[in-house]
Design an enzyme around this catalytic site. Structure first.
Site, PDB file in Angstrom:
ATOM      1  N   ALA A 192       0.847  -1.190   0.000  1.00 28.99           N
ATOM      2  CA  ALA A 192       0.000   0.000   0.000  1.00 28.99           C
ATOM      3  C   ALA A 192       0.880   1.237   0.000  1.00 28.99           C
ATOM      4  O   ALA A 192       2.093   1.163   0.209  1.00 28.99           O
ATOM      5  CB  ALA A 192      -0.912   0.005   1.226  1.00 28.99           C
ATOM      6  N   LYS A 193       0.221   2.379  -0.231  1.00 25.86           N
ATOM      7  CA  LYS A 193       0.956   3.643  -0.278  1.00 25.86           C
ATOM      8  C   LYS A 193       1.755   3.899   0.991  1.00 25.86           C
ATOM      9  O   LYS A 193       2.832   4.485   0.964  1.00 25.86           O
ATOM     10  CB  LYS A 193      -0.003   4.808  -0.526  1.00 25.86           C
ATOM     11  N   ARG A 194       1.224   3.442   2.147  1.00 26.15           N
ATOM     12  CA  ARG A 194       1.912   3.715   3.416  1.00 26.15           C
ATOM     13  C   ARG A 194       3.262   2.995   3.502  1.00 26.15           C
ATOM     14  O   ARG A 194       4.055   3.264   4.400  1.00 26.15           O
ATOM     15  CB  ARG A 194       1.029   3.295   4.595  1.00 26.15           C
TER      16      ARG A 194
END
Ligand SMILES: [Zn+2]
Length: 294
Positions: A234-236
């Protein structure tokens, strides 16, 4: 026409796992002599500018496609027509359940966990009229199958649950399961390559395709990209988009190609030696420095 496709939702930038799935969809389609289509699944969760950035990233990866991308938001009439057809055959009913009511409803013994329990299936017209005053109805399929079988080039024959799934949400938006089936049938898509998180929904979609007079596609549910903790990338997780990786000095195409155990400097170059049977069947764990870029 015979076609494969990649169908991103423009809810944000594609990460390297999405780009890898797109490359695989392209390879599978081109390898099997199919056209390759792009469909923008923009019925929900659209972020301004994301569609253009996603298309730019796919081009930067070296992918090409046949014809202009189509947008689901411009095809609402098709979804309406499919629902009307099912309604004419008495295969649709209104559902007034909240998410919480569905979770708290007792599950019938022959229903798999998480399946819609059928609460609104047999409401009387008087009951429907009363509940319409409380909240707008979703539309559900009156399914006559408990399970359905699909063919997947990685997973083999896969049988999974079919329940009375939603065709149109209470807010009026066509449900993903409906739109994807209508679009694939309309566009001549007979090969669906996508992440294996969607394998469990393939039986519902294939069943719906048969109700709409279409042949279910051949499925290829490919392993997802995971972070170092084994969760979906994910982006995180740091620098994971094409732009972020390039700015960190990473050759994104080479990174993806290496993860697939392939060699080649362009998608066309990979095609010459592409052998689906040789692809990794395990998830791709995206290693640092990619996931340590936060
Ligand atoms: Zn209901």
């Amino acid at each position: 026409m015979s076609a494969g496709r990649y169908a991103p939702s423009p809810s944000g930038d594609l990460h390297v796992g999405n780009l890898r799935t797109a490359l695989l969809a392209w390879l599978w389609a081109r390898h099997s002599g199919r056209e390759f289509l792009i469909r923008v699944e923009d019925l929900d969760r659209v972020r301004a500018g994301a569609e253009q950035r996603q298309l730019d990233d796919l081009r930067a990866l070296g992918l090409d496609w046949d014809g202009p991308p189509v947008r689901q938001s411009e095809r609402l009439g098709l979804y309406d027509a499919a629902i009307a057809r099912l309604q004419d055959e008495d295969r649709v009913y209104e559902c007034f359940c909240t998410r919480r009511e569905i979770l708290e409803a007792p599950t019938a013994p022959h229903h798999p966990p998480g399946a819609y329990p059928g609460t609104c299936r047999d409401l009387t017209e008087a009951q429907r009229a009363e509940r319409r005053t409380e909240r707008p109805a979703a539309l559900r399929l009156r399914s006559e199958a408990a399970t359905f079988r699909v063919e997947d080039e990685i997973h083999g024959t896969y049988e999974g649950a079919v329940d009375d799934f939603v065709l149109r949400r209470g807010d009026g938006v066509p449900a993903y399961n409906l739109a994807v089936v209508v679009d694939d049938a309309d566009q001549g898509v007979d090969q669906v390559v996508r992440g294996d998180d969607l394998l469990a929904s393939a039986p519902r979609q294939a069943y719906l395709a048969t109700l709409l007079g279409a042949s279910p596609p051949t499925y290829v549910h490919v392993p997802l990209a995971l972070n170092a903790s084994g969760q979906r990338l994910a982006k995180r997780d740091g620098a994971v988009t094409f732009t972020e990786l390039r700015e960190a000095g990473v050759d994104v195409f080479a990174l993806i190609v290496e993860s697939l155990g392939l060699t080649g400097a362009s998608p066309g170059g990979l095609l010459k030696s592409f052998d689906p049977a040789q692809l990794p069947t395990q998830p791709w764990v995206v290693e640092p420095p990619v996931s340590s870029g936060r």
